[in-house]
Design a protein around this motif. Sequence first.
Motif, mmCIF file in Angstrom:
data_model
loop_
_atom_site.group_PDB
_atom_site.id
_atom_site.type_symbol
_atom_site.label_atom_id
_atom_site.label_comp_id
_atom_site.label_asym_id
_atom_site.label_seq_id
_atom_site.Cartn_x
_atom_site.Cartn_y
_atom_site.Cartn_z
ATOM 1 N N GLY A 141 0.834 -1.200 0.000
ATOM 2 C CA GLY A 141 0.000 0.000 0.000
ATOM 3 C C GLY A 141 0.865 1.244 0.000
ATOM 4 N N LEU A 142 0.542 2.163 -0.880
ATOM 5 C CA LEU A 142 1.284 3.414 -0.949
ATOM 6 C C LEU A 142 0.922 4.274 0.253
ATOM 7 C CD1 LEU A 142 0.886 4.249 -4.728
ATOM 8 C CD2 LEU A 142 2.861 3.244 -3.612
ATOM 9 N N GLY A 143 1.907 4.999 0.775
ATOM 10 C CA GLY A 143 1.669 5.886 1.897
ATOM 11 C C GLY A 143 0.838 7.095 1.477
ATOM 12 N N ILE A 144 0.481 7.907 2.453
ATOM 13 C CA ILE A 144 -0.357 9.080 2.182
ATOM 14 C C ILE A 144 0.356 10.037 1.238
ATOM 15 C CG2 ILE A 144 -1.447 11.101 3.239
ATOM 16 C CD1 ILE A 144 -1.829 9.330 5.761
ATOM 17 N N GLN A 145 1.643 10.298 1.494
ATOM 18 C CA GLN A 145 2.389 11.210 0.630
ATOM 19 C C GLN A 145 2.564 10.627 -0.766
ATOM 20 O OE1 GLN A 145 5.954 11.797 2.892
ATOM 21 N NE2 GLN A 145 5.141 13.630 3.898
#
Length: 140
Positions: free
Chosen positions: A46-50
């Motif tokens: 999963g990609l982080g928020i940034q």
Amino acid sequence: MSSEYRTGREGEFTYRGHTLDELQAMELDEVKALLPARARRTIDRGLGIQQQKLLESAEDATEEETANDPIRTHVRDMPILPSFVGLTFEVYDGSHFERVKVEPEMIGHYLGEFNLTRNSVEHGQAGIGATRSSKFVPLK
């Protein structure tokens, strides 16, 4: 868009048997299967928020906009996806932002790989206070 990028035997860029146009038309899960293991795992977890914000801003941007006003980011651990090709990013290296124009050959690498954080050291002569042995320069 792919007409300006010419590499390979036939003169057209391919990445693991797919042209740039085919890669850009694919969903993220399909592209993920073609990426190297480290980039694949980054997307799997999963990609982080940034990283999500960077992905959204890159998908909204066009080549003409980023040529004049690049996308500025501190996110160095973002895998380069086919949708980034042609865009210009300004990646932070710890002291300033450095321009990185994404080419098709960069797909699967990370943004941080193209903006080094450490400078190479070139030593000069021994300075004041140096010992006699460190001042020794052999004759050639």
